[in-house]
Write a protein that holds these residues in place. Structure first.
Motif, PDB file in Angstrom:
ATOM      1  N   LYS A 524       0.827  -1.211   0.000  1.00 59.20           N
ATOM      2  CA  LYS A 524       0.000   0.000   0.000  1.00 59.20           C
ATOM      3  C   LYS A 524       0.861   1.262   0.000  1.00 59.20           C
ATOM      4  CE  LYS A 524      -4.236  -1.875   2.043  1.00 59.20           C
ATOM      5  NZ  LYS A 524      -5.202  -1.802   3.158  1.00 59.20           N
ATOM      6  N   TYR A 526       3.786   1.491  -1.414  1.00 62.09           N
ATOM      7  CA  TYR A 526       4.262   1.615  -2.802  1.00 62.09           C
ATOM      8  C   TYR A 526       3.206   2.293  -3.670  1.00 62.09           C
ATOM      9  CZ  TYR A 526       8.204  -1.572  -1.900  1.00 62.09           C
ATOM     10  OH  TYR A 526       9.358  -2.139  -1.445  1.00 62.09           O
ATOM     11  N   ILE A 527       1.955   1.853  -3.492  1.00 59.41           N
ATOM     12  CA  ILE A 527       0.857   2.427  -4.286  1.00 59.41           C
ATOM     13  C   ILE A 527       0.709   3.913  -3.999  1.00 59.41           C
ATOM     14  CG2 ILE A 527      -1.654   2.382  -4.638  1.00 59.41           C
ATOM     15  CD1 ILE A 527      -1.576  -0.624  -4.082  1.00 59.41           C
ATOM     16  N   TRP A 530       3.589   5.902  -5.465  1.00 62.52           N
ATOM     17  CA  TRP A 530       3.472   5.954  -6.940  1.00 62.52           C
ATOM     18  C   TRP A 530       2.509   7.063  -7.366  1.00 62.52           C
ATOM     19  CZ3 TRP A 530       6.075   3.234 -10.683  1.00 62.52           C
ATOM     20  CH2 TRP A 530       5.560   3.278 -11.983  1.00 62.52           C
ATOM     21  N   LYS A 531       1.409   7.198  -6.603  1.00 61.87           N
ATOM     22  CA  LYS A 531       0.416   8.221  -6.930  1.00 61.87           C
ATOM     23  C   LYS A 531       0.975   9.631  -6.753  1.00 61.87           C
ATOM     24  CE  LYS A 531      -3.558   5.354  -5.629  1.00 61.87           C
ATOM     25  NZ  LYS A 531      -4.624   5.153  -4.622  1.00 61.87           N
ATOM     26  N   GLU A 544       2.668   2.454 -16.416  1.00 63.45           N
ATOM     27  CA  GLU A 544       1.588   2.209 -15.460  1.00 63.45           C
ATOM     28  C   GLU A 544       1.193   0.729 -15.477  1.00 63.45           C
ATOM     29  OE1 GLU A 544       1.379   6.232 -14.327  1.00 63.45           O
ATOM     30  OE2 GLU A 544       0.597   4.414 -13.424  1.00 63.45           O
ATOM     31  N   ASN A 548       1.475  -2.078 -12.450  1.00 66.36           N
ATOM     32  CA  ASN A 548       0.355  -2.943 -12.055  1.00 66.36           C
ATOM     33  C   ASN A 548       0.736  -4.422 -12.106  1.00 66.36           C
ATOM     34  OD1 ASN A 548      -1.510  -0.905 -11.502  1.00 66.36           O
ATOM     35  ND2 ASN A 548      -2.121  -0.735 -13.647  1.00 66.36           N
ATOM     36  N   LEU A 551       2.721  -5.133  -9.063  1.00 62.68           N
ATOM     37  CA  LEU A 551       1.822  -5.272  -7.916  1.00 62.68           C
ATOM     38  C   LEU A 551       1.150  -6.640  -7.922  1.00 62.68           C
ATOM     39  CD1 LEU A 551       0.029  -1.801  -7.721  1.00 62.68           C
ATOM     40  CD2 LEU A 551       1.878  -2.643  -6.276  1.00 62.68           C
ATOM     41  N   LYS A 569      -6.513  -3.310  -5.944  1.00 57.08           N
ATOM     42  CA  LYS A 569      -5.992  -2.966  -7.273  1.00 57.08           C
ATOM     43  C   LYS A 569      -6.952  -2.036  -8.017  1.00 57.08           C
ATOM     44  CE  LYS A 569      -4.683  -6.694  -9.468  1.00 57.08           C
ATOM     45  NZ  LYS A 569      -4.707  -8.121  -9.835  1.00 57.08           N
ATOM     46  N   ASN A 572      -6.734   1.547  -6.878  1.00 58.50           N
ATOM     47  CA  ASN A 572      -5.559   2.181  -7.485  1.00 58.50           C
ATOM     48  C   ASN A 572      -5.862   2.634  -8.908  1.00 58.50           C
ATOM     49  OD1 ASN A 572      -2.751   2.897  -7.777  1.00 58.50           O
ATOM     50  ND2 ASN A 572      -2.506   1.026  -8.994  1.00 58.50           N
ATOM     51  N   GLU A 576      -6.071   6.555 -10.758  1.00 58.03           N
ATOM     52  CA  GLU A 576      -5.442   6.949 -12.027  1.00 58.03           C
ATOM     53  C   GLU A 576      -6.466   7.566 -12.980  1.00 58.03           C
ATOM     54  OE1 GLU A 576      -2.390   3.156 -11.954  1.00 58.03           O
ATOM     55  OE2 GLU A 576      -3.486   3.641 -13.767  1.00 58.03           O
TER      56      GLU A 576
END
Length: 678
Positions: A524, A526-527, A530-531, A544, A548, A551, A569, A572, A576
């Motif tokens: 989480k 990492y997610i 990334w955002k 992108e 994914n 992940l 997922k 996330n 995006e």
């Protein structure tokens, strides 16, 4: 052999010869007496026939049904095929029913079902053609140019043609065998007749008689129109054989006792069937009992013949009376359906004569009449004697409604063609400017003509879709060029790409600890990180997908619920989409999810329909089990997609709320500025 034995045999032969001579001398007299008794019985039967007409009709119906089964024993399966009310089914379901019957059942066993399906399909298809024809005329078409077809009609014709081919092939192969079997049976009857004149011992004749009986049972099917005559002749000559010849009484009485015992069991079973609540099932088994009585068992002693037959007829009458009550109930139901359908026709006539004469009023009436049409088709069967008249009355009512509707909309045609000219002018503007490089001015122009399009009224229906697609294509072409321009890489996006490329390497090289909570927290993080890095150039959006996939690998190493992982997922992905420059991205995802849910529901419905064909099958059979497994799998998948739809709806609602708040704030600030200016 001793001399004494020889003398005994000689005496026995003389005694047998004397018995045979006595029988031969008395044959004519006995035949005469038997025929006289037969005439007397027939006279008595005729005398009582007025009171027994109904009973005789039932026996005749059973005999005719058994004759049909006798002609083609494979058609006997028709009794085991479920009879359905096809009037409540839609056209596509009716076609599926026909295809399933033709594929899974013997053609000779489904004649009644196929004819019912054919009649129902033709009625509903003709109604559909009438509806399409009316719509064609509403759009200004000429009746002579009207043509309509549908894949459903082609599928129906193909299935029906296959049925006709199968039934023709079957009866062609059956025909010669029926004729040969009839010849064999007639010859057996002649051979039984001739037994009385043979110069043989009684035991020998009896043995030959039993052999002829075995041959009769094995002789095979005969034409149904010859069935009753052949069997009646056979039974007459069998009884005549027993009555005319002085057989060994032990043999004869043993046969009589056996037949009486078996016929008594048949009667007892018929009396039990009279208590069965399922009248159709009881009557079908009763037919089988009559067939067994007639085809398998021989005569009983003369003193028992009439009593046991009368007892069997009485049990038959009880079952038939219950069956008639059942059909009476059906007739009452059909009368209710008739009243309901007549009520629908009256409502359609009221809609036709209603004074409302505006576009809005007519649109309401059109929807109401369409619902009434659907209710008419769902209402079920009516008495057959009024079926055609009711259908005609319904068609006339709908036709009159359509005529009056057409008269109204013809008066609107001029306005619609004026509107068509206006929309064609807007299409020309859109196509002339779709490749313009002056994005500032052209964007305002495009927005204006889109707003103008909405204010223009209706155009002829035959042109509506065509011009809308043309206008939308020109506008989309222009705005797609703008989006493409905006997606060109900026320095900031290039920087974000470099950072994401480095961070992706960290993610792909991560080795999880094996502690689920800690590992999930890491993923989480990492997610989230990334955002925060930001968007990348449009032509480098592949990174992108790479993230994914990384992940997916990490999630795959976790011992987590599949649905929970899928929702993480998806959240996330939503993040995006919500930040994408293309404002249609979130809407496209929403539409995709709705379509996916619709497709899965369709798959589940189809699988559940398929189960109808296996409702009597063992659920442990591989084929049936695979259907249940597929339904379970699709149901689990549906839960996930519904959860996704709920998530995206929440996000859209939040977005709409934020926009509304921003617009309200802007309006408040504008009012404040106006006051300050004053």
């Amino acid at each position: 052999m001793s001399e004494q034995d020889n003398l005994q045999n000689a005496d026995g032969n003389k005694e047998n010869k004397a018995l045979e001579n006595t029988a031969a001398e008395n044959v004519q007299e006995t035949v005469k007496e038997t025929l006289e008794e037969t005439v007397e019985e027939q006279t008595a039967t005729h005398k009582e026939s007025k009171d027994d007409n109904n009973d005789d009709a039932v026996i005749s119906e059973i005999d005719n049904s058994n004759a049909e089964d006798s002609e083609d024993e494979s058609a006997n399966d028709r009794h085991n095929i479920e009879e359905k009310d096809y009037s409540e089914m839609s056209l596509d379901v009716i076609v599926l029913e026909l295809e399933a019957l033709v594929k899974n059942e013997k053609a000779q066993a489904i004649k009644k079902h196929v004819e019912a399906i054919k009649n129902e399909f033709n009625e509903k298809y003709n109604a559909l053609v009438e509806e399409k024809k009316q719509a064609f005329l509403d759009q200004g078409g000429n009746e002579i140019d009207f043509h309509f077809t549908t894949p459903l009609k082609r599928s129906f014709n193909e299935a029906y043609k296959e049925y006709r081919t199968k039934i023709k092939t079957h009866y062609k192969s059956l025909e010669k065998g029926l004729k040969d079997n009839l010849s064999t049976r007639l010859q057996i009857i002649e051979d039984i007749k001739a037994l009385t004149d043979l110069d043989e011992t009684m035991n020998t004749k009896y043995k030959q008689f039993k052999e002829l009986q075995d041959q009769w049972k094995a002789a095979g099917s005969i034409p149904r129109d010859k069935y009753n005559n052949a069997w009646n002749s056979y039974h007459f000559n069998v009884e005549r054989f027993y009555d005319l010849l002085h057989l060994d009484r032990d043999l004869r009485d043993k046969d009589f006792e056996h037949n009486l015992e078996q016929k008594t069991k048949i009667i007892e079973r018929a009396e039990e069937l009279a208590k069965d609540a399922n009248t159709n099932r009881a009557f079908r088994e009763l037919q089988a009992l009559h067939k067994l009585w007639k085809e398998e068992l021989g005569p009983v002693a003369r003193e028992h013949r009439e009593p046991i037959w009368e007892r069997f007829k009485e049990a038959t009458k009880v079952i038939n009376d219950k069956r008639q009550e059942y059909y009476q109930h059906l007739e009452e139901l059909y009368e209710k359906n008739l009243a309901f359908k007549n009520g629908i026709i009256e409502l359609i006539e009221e809609k036709t004569n209603d004074a409302g004469n505006t576009h809005k009023a007519w649109q309401t009436k059109i929807k109401e009449v369409e619902m009434l049409r659907e209710e008419f088709f769902k209402a079920g069967k009516v008495p057959i004697k009024v079926n055609e008249a009711t259908w005609t009355k319904f068609k006339v009512a709908v036709r009159e409604f359509n005529h009056k509707k057409n008269d109204y909309y013809k008066s609107l045609k001029k306005d619609q063609y004026d509107n068509l000219d206006k929309k064609l002018a807007l299409i020309k503007i859109a196509e002339d400017n779709k490749d313009s490089e002056d994005f500032v001015a052209t964007t305002q122009l495009m927005k204006k003509i889109q707003a103008d399009w909405k204010t223009i009224g209706h155009v002829p229906r035959k042109d509506s879709d065509k011009i809308w697609k043309k206008f939308r294509a020109a506008c989309n072409h222009y705005f797609d060029r703008i989006h493409a321009k905006k997606n060109e890489a900026s320095a900031e996006e290039e920087k974000a790409y470099t950072e994401k490329e480095a961070f992706l390497k960290t993610v792909t090289e991560t080795k999880l600890s094996g502690e689920q909570k800690a590992d999930l927290a890491t993923i989480k993080e990492y997610i989230a990180k990334w955002k925060t890095i930001g968007r990348v150039p449009g032509n480098k959006r592949k990174i992108e997908n790479d993230f994914n996939k990384a992940l997916d690998t990490l999630f795959g190493a976790l011992d987590m619920n599949k649905n929970e992982v899928e929702m993480i997922k998806f959240e996330n992905k939503l993040q995006e989409l919500s930040t994408a420059k293309d404002q249609r991205a979130l809407e496209s995802e929403y539409n995709f999810i709705r379509q996916k849910i619709s497709d899965i529901k369709g798959e589940i419905n189809q699988l559940e329909n398929n189960l109808l064909f296996f409702k009597h099958a063992d659920k442990k059979k591989p084929l049936v089990k695979s259907v249940y497994d597929n339904i379970k799998q699709h149901t689990e998948s549906l839960k996930i997609w519904n959860a996704k739809l709920k998530k995206i709806k929440v996000m859209e609602n939040a977005k709409e709320k934020a926009v509304a708040e921003a617009e309200a704030k802007a309006a408040t600030e504008a009012q404040q500025e106006a006051k300050e200016t004053e």
